[in-house]
Design a protein around this motif. Structure first.
Motif, PDB file in Angstrom:
ATOM      1  N   VAL A 438       0.330   2.256  -7.893  1.00 17.17           N
ATOM      2  CA  VAL A 438      -0.891   1.475  -7.634  1.00 17.17           C
ATOM      3  C   VAL A 438      -1.583   1.964  -6.365  1.00 17.17           C
ATOM      4  CG1 VAL A 438      -1.810  -0.835  -7.231  1.00 17.17           C
ATOM      5  CG2 VAL A 438       0.100  -0.510  -8.819  1.00 17.17           C
ATOM      6  N   TYR A 439      -0.798   2.166  -5.318  1.00 14.41           N
ATOM      7  CA  TYR A 439      -1.350   2.644  -4.045  1.00 14.41           C
ATOM      8  C   TYR A 439      -1.941   4.055  -4.190  1.00 14.41           C
ATOM      9  CZ  TYR A 439      -0.763   5.182   0.394  1.00 14.41           C
ATOM     10  OH  TYR A 439      -0.937   6.009   1.473  1.00 14.41           O
ATOM     11  N   GLY A 440      -1.238   4.896  -4.985  1.00 13.40           N
ATOM     12  CA  GLY A 440      -1.687   6.271  -5.152  1.00 13.40           C
ATOM     13  C   GLY A 440      -2.990   6.385  -5.910  1.00 13.40           C
ATOM     14  N   ARG A 441      -3.312   5.408  -6.741  1.00 14.00           N
ATOM     15  CA  ARG A 441      -4.560   5.458  -7.512  1.00 14.00           C
ATOM     16  C   ARG A 441      -5.716   4.782  -6.782  1.00 14.00           C
ATOM     17  NH1 ARG A 441      -2.458   3.710 -13.429  1.00 14.00           N
ATOM     18  NH2 ARG A 441      -4.668   3.151 -13.702  1.00 14.00           N
ATOM     19  N   GLY A 442      -5.495   4.416  -5.535  1.00 10.26           N
ATOM     20  CA  GLY A 442      -6.597   3.955  -4.689  1.00 10.26           C
ATOM     21  C   GLY A 442      -6.870   2.472  -4.691  1.00 10.26           C
ATOM     22  N   ALA A 443      -6.109   1.667  -5.429  1.00 11.78           N
ATOM     23  CA  ALA A 443      -6.337   0.223  -5.456  1.00 11.78           C
ATOM     24  C   ALA A 443      -5.824  -0.408  -4.164  1.00 11.78           C
ATOM     25  CB  ALA A 443      -5.634  -0.399  -6.660  1.00 11.78           C
ATOM     26  N   ARG A 444      -6.325  -1.598  -3.873  1.00 11.81           N
ATOM     27  CA  ARG A 444      -5.814  -2.385  -2.759  1.00 11.81           C
ATOM     28  C   ARG A 444      -4.675  -3.247  -3.298  1.00 11.81           C
ATOM     29  NH1 ARG A 444      -8.881   0.898  -1.407  1.00 11.81           N
ATOM     30  NH2 ARG A 444     -10.351   0.860   0.333  1.00 11.81           N
ATOM     31  N   VAL A 445      -3.518  -3.203  -2.634  1.00 16.15           N
ATOM     32  CA  VAL A 445      -2.351  -3.881  -3.173  1.00 16.15           C
ATOM     33  C   VAL A 445      -1.643  -4.669  -2.085  1.00 16.15           C
ATOM     34  CG1 VAL A 445      -0.940  -1.814  -2.849  1.00 16.15           C
ATOM     35  CG2 VAL A 445      -0.169  -3.576  -4.428  1.00 16.15           C
ATOM     36  N   MET A 446      -1.191  -5.869  -2.443  1.00 17.36           N
ATOM     37  CA  MET A 446      -0.331  -6.689  -1.592  1.00 17.36           C
ATOM     38  C   MET A 446       0.895  -7.068  -2.417  1.00 17.36           C
ATOM     39  SD  MET A 446      -2.762  -9.287   0.572  1.00 17.36           S
ATOM     40  CE  MET A 446      -1.449  -9.671   1.737  1.00 17.36           C
ATOM     41  N   ALA A 447       2.068  -6.934  -1.805  1.00 21.01           N
ATOM     42  CA  ALA A 447       3.306  -7.231  -2.532  1.00 21.01           C
ATOM     43  C   ALA A 447       4.301  -7.893  -1.602  1.00 21.01           C
ATOM     44  CB  ALA A 447       3.894  -5.945  -3.110  1.00 21.01           C
ATOM     45  N   THR A 448       5.114  -8.778  -2.184  1.00 22.29           N
ATOM     46  CA  THR A 448       6.224  -9.381  -1.441  1.00 22.29           C
ATOM     47  C   THR A 448       7.526  -8.918  -2.075  1.00 22.29           C
ATOM     48  OG1 THR A 448       6.365 -11.359  -2.838  1.00 22.29           O
ATOM     49  CG2 THR A 448       4.824 -11.418  -0.984  1.00 22.29           C
ATOM     50  N   THR A 449       8.583  -8.890  -1.282  1.00 19.76           N
ATOM     51  CA  THR A 449       9.870  -8.428  -1.802  1.00 19.76           C
ATOM     52  C   THR A 449      10.996  -8.929  -0.917  1.00 19.76           C
ATOM     53  OG1 THR A 449      11.172  -6.492  -2.404  1.00 19.76           O
ATOM     54  CG2 THR A 449       9.737  -6.281  -0.508  1.00 19.76           C
ATOM     55  N   HIS A 450      12.201  -8.970  -1.510  1.00 19.84           N
ATOM     56  CA  HIS A 450      13.422  -9.279  -0.763  1.00 19.84           C
ATOM     57  C   HIS A 450      14.205  -8.012  -0.434  1.00 19.84           C
ATOM     58  CE1 HIS A 450      13.294 -13.638  -2.034  1.00 19.84           C
ATOM     59  NE2 HIS A 450      13.642 -13.715  -0.768  1.00 19.84           N
ATOM     60  N   TYR A 451      13.852  -6.919  -1.089  1.00 19.08           N
ATOM     61  CA  TYR A 451      14.680  -5.725  -0.983  1.00 19.08           C
ATOM     62  C   TYR A 451      14.578  -5.078   0.394  1.00 19.08           C
ATOM     63  CZ  TYR A 451      14.996  -6.129  -6.044  1.00 19.08           C
ATOM     64  OH  TYR A 451      15.231  -6.581  -7.315  1.00 19.08           O
ATOM     65  N   PRO A 452      15.722  -4.860   1.071  1.00 16.24           N
ATOM     66  CA  PRO A 452      15.674  -4.224   2.399  1.00 16.24           C
ATOM     67  C   PRO A 452      15.177  -2.784   2.324  1.00 16.24           C
ATOM     68  CG  PRO A 452      17.956  -4.455   1.638  1.00 16.24           C
ATOM     69  CD  PRO A 452      17.116  -5.222   0.673  1.00 16.24           C
ATOM     70  N   GLU A 453      15.337  -2.126   1.155  1.00 18.51           N
ATOM     71  CA  GLU A 453      14.883  -0.736   1.034  1.00 18.51           C
ATOM     72  C   GLU A 453      13.381  -0.613   1.266  1.00 18.51           C
ATOM     73  OE1 GLU A 453      18.639  -1.128  -1.355  1.00 18.51           O
ATOM     74  OE2 GLU A 453      16.817  -2.305  -1.023  1.00 18.51           O
ATOM     75  N   LEU A 454      12.619  -1.685   0.957  1.00 21.79           N
ATOM     76  CA  LEU A 454      11.158  -1.613   1.101  1.00 21.79           C
ATOM     77  C   LEU A 454      10.703  -1.839   2.536  1.00 21.79           C
ATOM     78  CD1 LEU A 454      11.366  -1.882  -2.039  1.00 21.79           C
ATOM     79  CD2 LEU A 454       9.099  -2.910  -1.913  1.00 21.79           C
ATOM     80  N   LYS A 455      11.638  -2.211   3.429  1.00 22.44           N
ATOM     81  CA  LYS A 455      11.247  -2.378   4.827  1.00 22.44           C
ATOM     82  C   LYS A 455      10.835  -1.049   5.444  1.00 22.44           C
ATOM     83  CE  LYS A 455      14.228  -6.402   5.517  1.00 22.44           C
ATOM     84  NZ  LYS A 455      15.400  -6.966   6.237  1.00 22.44           N
ATOM     85  N   ALA A 456      11.447   0.021   4.961  1.00 23.17           N
ATOM     86  CA  ALA A 456      11.097   1.354   5.467  1.00 23.17           C
ATOM     87  C   ALA A 456       9.916   1.956   4.723  1.00 23.17           C
ATOM     88  CB  ALA A 456      12.305   2.283   5.340  1.00 23.17           C
ATOM     89  N   TYR A 457       9.456   1.277   3.667  1.00 24.38           N
ATOM     90  CA  TYR A 457       8.373   1.824   2.843  1.00 24.38           C
ATOM     91  C   TYR A 457       7.093   2.039   3.662  1.00 24.38           C
ATOM     92  CZ  TYR A 457       5.250   2.320  -1.191  1.00 24.38           C
ATOM     93  OH  TYR A 457       4.349   2.792  -2.099  1.00 24.38           O
ATOM     94  N   GLY A 458       6.774   1.067   4.502  1.00 24.20           N
ATOM     95  CA  GLY A 458       5.546   1.163   5.298  1.00 24.20           C
ATOM     96  C   GLY A 458       5.598   2.247   6.350  1.00 24.20           C
ATOM     97  N   PHE A 459       6.809   2.655   6.766  1.00 21.68           N
ATOM     98  CA  PHE A 459       6.925   3.715   7.771  1.00 21.68           C
ATOM     99  C   PHE A 459       6.834   5.105   7.138  1.00 21.68           C
ATOM    100  CE2 PHE A 459       9.153   0.082   9.634  1.00 21.68           C
ATOM    101  CZ  PHE A 459       8.499  -0.001  10.859  1.00 21.68           C
ATOM    102  N   ASP A 460       7.122   5.194   5.848  1.00 22.20           N
ATOM    103  CA  ASP A 460       7.130   6.490   5.176  1.00 22.20           C
ATOM    104  C   ASP A 460       5.772   6.859   4.593  1.00 22.20           C
ATOM    105  OD1 ASP A 460       9.792   6.615   5.764  1.00 22.20           O
ATOM    106  OD2 ASP A 460      10.457   5.862   3.816  1.00 22.20           O
TER     107      ASP A 460
END
Length: 785
Positions: A438-460
């Motif tokens: 979704v992010y790669g195709r240029g849309a604006r996206v908001m998401a919530t999650t419990h997964y700790p793996e996604l905490k590093a998503y914003g840094f990558d």
């Protein structure tokens, strides 16, 4: 076109219901129930502009005349096919025309006065059809109770006049039965109506005493309602006239219905426009009741909300948050505990977007900005389908697959608990993959999650930002505050410790989690701490800025007062000088005239003393002599030197010479001020004779160590006041005219105590706050007598 699923998921229909409560008519309510967000930026701008104009009208005028609006479109359609409208339907039609006329006059008055600019409302006013002729025609035939009036036609007036005469005759005859000898044969002395004819109640046993027609009997059979033979013919005439009256009324209603038929299309337009105007003011009233503002709109996908509040949560319970993304960061990943407010944040952004694109103001501060999206998609909540035998995970996937087929770069996509309901490792991987898509195709996206793996998503990822909802470990409850740029962290260890779990169990659990996990949690905790510190610093900066602005405004006002006073004195001086010159000129002309006289009349006989006297009068008439002689400074009796006491002529203040700057200038100490002044502005003051050497020695001794300022910062209140009292006495003995007392800002208690003491002191002439270079509100400058 916004998907219907998103309208339900984001509770848009509830907002429509809330706005509908402020509508003034059923037409407006129906319009609002059909209201949907627009994806056209121009239309969205127009809808918000209309709402803004409505809010301005309500703010200035207080109310809008929106009464008497009915949905008369069914009446107009029936008239179009030749139907005859009832008096009540015609009354409603006239009321709608009247409502349009009153509203048109209301807008015209606003336009004439010019205090509010309402171009869009005026365009709707101009589009309202003028049907005043039909309104007057209906009102001339039907009264407020829905009855056709006698004045509706001459024939109806004639028929009703004859009918009243006949009814009066019938009543007179029947009253003769009631009051006469037959009264004892009646069950009651009244005249009543049965089968639309006037009758009297007769007892059963006296039936044979009355001829005529029996129209009815009581339930017991003891009373018969009889129309005597004497009134049958008169009642027949009344019935005939009633038939004529009905025919004439039908003819009048048919004529009025034909008039409605002629303007049916204009009535459709009137109803639609009144409904649109009702919607505009309903939105404005909703905004006023819920402290909403009109957001700025853009087409770049940028969202910036200031103190945004979810509109369906009570104002005394909702927590306001700042939310910004869409430019540098086009994706937001929110982590945090359950019931912490993550879903509310998602719904707030989505619902605000739908509201703004419908022309509804949003509950946020001025300056908020939203984007116009072509589509809004939302996957929120547990939508497990029992009928379809789908699990929670499957239900979400069905919705997400549909979203992936439809969204584009101008879409807002909202995911709640992305990847939930399945194996954590697989769910986290799937969530990352979906976000990348979704992010790669240029849309604006908001998401919530419990997964700790996604905490590093914003840094990558460069365009992704982490966010979290704050959790107070002390109270073991969420604060519902959104922290942009800070990922959420697990609080399980802290909560367990607060609840009494043994320390050795917690320590073992921490050892199992691994180094990487502890480092991430430590980093997040540090970010949270830095965020709170930054917010505190920002708050202090705002307070200091407000204080500086207040001081600046005060100094500006003082400067303006000074300039005004200076100009006033200059104007007075110029006027005085002009008068002096005018007087001098007149005096000179008089002297010259007298000299000419002497020369003409006495020739050579002019005495020397007469010429001398005339010259003196000319010299004294010169204005510069009058002014300069008065202002001329006496020659210094002694040469000025450092530490001499002088009077500054331009200020009228005493000062002490510090050092000579140049041949013509000195540095002078005046109270706490040091000034550079010309020597011509200084007047030497002789020191007073020392009659009491010992006393003077004491004063000199005091003067040698008494400073021009007293610093009370850090002092207790009682000790500070004692110090102020002693300091003022020392300053007076040292012959100080002005002193400064430094008390700081703090809570203001010490400052108030010092000023309260100075106000009561008999030798304190006045006091004020320090200026821009004197310490501002942290210093009080006192002038001594």
């Amino acid at each position: 076109m916004i998907a219907e699923r998103a309208l339900d998921t984001l509770e848009y229909r509830k907002i429509r219901d809330e706005v509908g409560k402020f509508a003034s008519s059923s037409i407006g309510k129906n319009h609002i129930q059909n209201l949907k967000p627009s994806a056209d930026p121009e239309e969205v701008g127009r809808l918000l502009d209309e709402m803004d104009e409505g809010a301005s009208v309500l703010r200035i005028r207080g109310n809008v005349p929106m009464g008497g609006i009915f949905d008369v479109r069914p009446h107009a359609r029936r008239a179009q096919i030749g139907g005859v409208l009832s008096p009540a339907e015609l009354m409603e039609t006239a009321a709608v025309i009247r409502a349009g006329r009153i509203l048109r006059q209301f807008f015209e008055k606003i336009d004439e006065e010019g205090d509010i600019q309402i171009p869009l409302l005026l365009s709707k006013k101009d589009a309202l059809p003028v049907l005043t002729g039909l309104e007057h025609e209906i009102n001339g035939c039907i009264d407020d109770n829905g009855a056709v009036m006698d004045s509706a036609s001459p024939e109806l007036r004639r028929i009703r006049s004859q009918k009243r005469i006949q009814e009066s005759r019938v009543r007179e005859k029947l009253e003769g039965f009631i009051r006469g000898k037959n009264a004892k044969m009646l069950s009651d002395s009244i005249i009543t109506i049965r089968n639309d004819r006037l009758v009297i109640p007769v007892k059963q046993e006296y039936r044979g005493s009355f001829g005529g027609i029996v129209h009815d009997q009581s339930s017991s059979g003891q009373t018969l309602f009889i129309e005597p033979d004497a009134v049958v013919q008169a009642n027949n005439e009344v019935s005939r006239l009633k038939g004529q009256e009905k025919e004439e009324i039908d003819r009048i209603l048919q004529r009025l219905s034909a008039l409605v038929q002629e303007v049916a299309s204009e009535l459709f337009t009137t109803v639609d426009l009144l409904g649109e105007i009702d919607i505009i003011f309903a939105k404005a009233k909703y905004g006023s009741a819920n402290k909403c503002t009109r957001p700025f709109m853009n087409t770049e996908g940028y969202i910036s909300l200031k103190k945004a509040r979810h509109p369906l949560i009570p104002q005394d319970e909702v927590v306001a948050n700042d939310i910004e993304f869409g430019r540098e960061h086009t994706a937001v990943v929110i982590t945090g505990p359950n019931t912490g407010g993550k879903t509310v944040t998602l719904k707030t952004v989505g619902l605000f977007t739908l509201m703004a694109q419908s022309g509804i103001p949003v509950p946020a501060l001025d300056g908020s900005e939203l984007a116009v999206f072509d589509q809004v998609f939302a996957d929120i909540g547990d939508e497990q389908s029992i009928e379809q035998s789908l699990s929670t995970f499957s239900s979400h996937m069905v919705n997400i697959v549909d979203i992936l087929k439809k969204f584009d770069e101008n879409s807002l996509v909202i995911f709640d608990e992305l990847g939930a309901g399945t194996d954590p490792q697989e769910g986290a991987a799937l969530a990352i993959s979906l976000l990348d898509e979704v992010y790669g195709r240029g849309a604006r996206v908001m998401a919530t999650t419990h997964y700790p793996e996604l905490k590093a998503y914003g840094f990558d990822r460069e365009g992704v930002i982490n966010a979290s909802v704050e959790f107070d470990v002390e109270t073991l409850s969420p604060t519902y505050r959104l922290l942009m740029g800070v990922p959420g962290r697990s609080n399980a260890f802290e909560i367990s410790k607060r609840l009494g779990l043994p320390e050795h169990i917690i320590a073992q659990a921490k050892s199992i989690t691994g180094t990487d996990r502890r480092e991430v949690d430590g980093m997040i905790a540090s970010l949270e701490k830095s965020r709170r510190a930054a917010e505190q610093d920002a708050e202090q900066s705002r307070e200091l800025l407000d204080e500086a602005e207040a001081l600046r405004a005060d100094l500006k006002r003082q400067l303006e007062d000074y300039e005004a006073r200076k100009q006033e004195l200059e104007d007075k001086a110029k006027e005085k000088a002009r008068k002096l010159v005018d007087n001098a000129r007149r005096e000179a002309e008089t002297v010259i005239s007298e000299l000419r006289d002497l020369r003409m009349n006495h020739a050579a006989n002019v005495k020397e003393h007469e010429l001398i006297d005339a010259r003196k009068r000319l010299d004294s008439a010169a204005p510069e002599n009058r002014v300069l002689k008065k202002a001329k400074k006496e020659k210094q009796e002694a040469e000025l030197k450092p530490n001499d006491e002088v009077k500054v002529l331009s200020y009228g203040q005493k000062g002490t010479l510090l050092d000579k700057v140049s041949d013509t200038e000195w540095t002078v100490q005046i109270g706490i001020l040091k000034m550079r002044l010309p020597e011509t502005d200084l007047e030497y003051i002789k020191p007073e004779k020392q009659k009491e050497p010992k006393a003077m020695a004491t004063v000199q001794n005091r003067d040698s160590h008494v400073k021009l300022e007293l610093d009370l910062r850090g002092e207790r209140y009682e000790d500070a006041i004692v110090r102020v009292e002693k300091y003022i006495d020392d300053a007076l003995l040292s012959n100080y005219h002005q002193v400064s007392i430094i008390h700081g800002k703090g809570t203001g208690a010490l400052r108030e105590g010092v000023q309260k003491y100075l106000k009561k002191h008999p030798r304190v002439k006045s006091f004020r706050y320090g200026g821009a270079g004197e310490g501002g509100l942290g210093v009080t400058v006192a002038e001594l007598k």
